[in-house]
Motif scaffolding. Sequence first.
Motif, PDB file in Angstrom:
ATOM      1  N   TYR A 171       0.099  -0.946  -0.316  1.00  0.00           N
ATOM      2  CA  TYR A 171      -0.222  -0.440  -0.216  1.00  0.00           C
ATOM      3  C   TYR A 171       0.948   1.229  -0.232  1.00  0.00           C
ATOM      4  O   TYR A 171       1.300   2.533  -0.829  1.00  0.00           O
ATOM      5  CB  TYR A 171      -1.276   0.165   1.723  1.00  0.00           C
ATOM      6  N   ALA A 222       0.118   1.584  -4.185  1.00  0.00           N
ATOM      7  CA  ALA A 222      -1.077   1.372  -3.700  1.00  0.00           C
ATOM      8  C   ALA A 222      -1.708   3.198  -3.567  1.00  0.00           C
ATOM      9  O   ALA A 222      -2.212   3.268  -4.175  1.00  0.00           O
ATOM     10  CB  ALA A 222      -2.152   0.686  -2.715  1.00  0.00           C
ATOM     11  N   THR A 223      -0.640   3.555  -3.067  1.00  0.00           N
ATOM     12  CA  THR A 223      -1.117   4.934  -2.175  1.00  0.00           C
ATOM     13  C   THR A 223      -0.947   5.744  -3.843  1.00  0.00           C
ATOM     14  O   THR A 223      -1.613   6.850  -3.484  1.00  0.00           O
ATOM     15  CB  THR A 223      -0.598   5.784  -1.378  1.00  0.00           C
ATOM     16  N   GLU A 279      -3.519   4.857  -5.722  1.00  0.00           N
ATOM     17  CA  GLU A 279      -5.753   5.347  -4.767  1.00  0.00           C
ATOM     18  C   GLU A 279      -4.997   7.141  -4.817  1.00  0.00           C
ATOM     19  O   GLU A 279      -6.902   7.266  -5.138  1.00  0.00           O
ATOM     20  CB  GLU A 279      -4.950   5.554  -3.199  1.00  0.00           C
ATOM     21  N   LYS A 287      -6.828   1.975  -4.529  1.00  0.00           N
ATOM     22  CA  LYS A 287      -6.384   1.315  -3.328  1.00  0.00           C
ATOM     23  C   LYS A 287      -6.389  -0.057  -4.644  1.00  0.00           C
ATOM     24  O   LYS A 287      -5.309  -0.934  -3.953  1.00  0.00           O
ATOM     25  CB  LYS A 287      -6.669   1.196  -2.474  1.00  0.00           C
TER      26      LYS A 287
END
Length: 205
Positions: A9, A13-14, A17, A39
Amino acid sequence: RDLYLKMLYLKTATLIESAASSAALLAGKDPSLYARYGKNIGLAFQIVDDILDIISDEETLGKPALNDYVEGKVTLPYMDLYEQLEEGDRIFLQSCHAKPLSLDDKAWIRSNMDRFGIIQSSYAYASDLCMMAIKSFLNVVEDARIDKRQKRRYPGSKRNYLNGYKELLERDFFGIKNREVASLTFIDRANIYFKGGNILLNIPF
């Protein structure tokens, strides 16, 4: 596994996102919905990247295969493999961590991943994350499609639909009695809108 997902993450993913939620914000859409989408897509992307480190060759990767494990990283396939191995093999797998691997070591790791279907299960996990990313969108579209088809097929049922949802709203079935409708997520607002429309509530979008 939780630490691994947290690392993915923060690492990847951040970014997706933030990109998804920012675009939604600029377009006047619900940023929280698009943030969840970004995400989960980001997590799936990085898991597939970790899989490629194991199944691809050096020419394709531009670096030695299984390099993540050599560098001391523990990715999802290795965690799943560890859980499947007997104690003696677990010790051997750990002994290979964060050090150069011989051809025999690499062959042993890959053969055991094949033996237990590790790559397939890792791909399945990434696929589940992708489905989670789009599930909310699909639920809204499918609910609306079913409701509209029923109303078209049975025109006299429209009033019954509205009366039924009005009763549910009065009973606070949706848990929104003391909340501002504008504060609800896009999914919640869309579901209520398609079920009762602005006839029952003024739903902002």
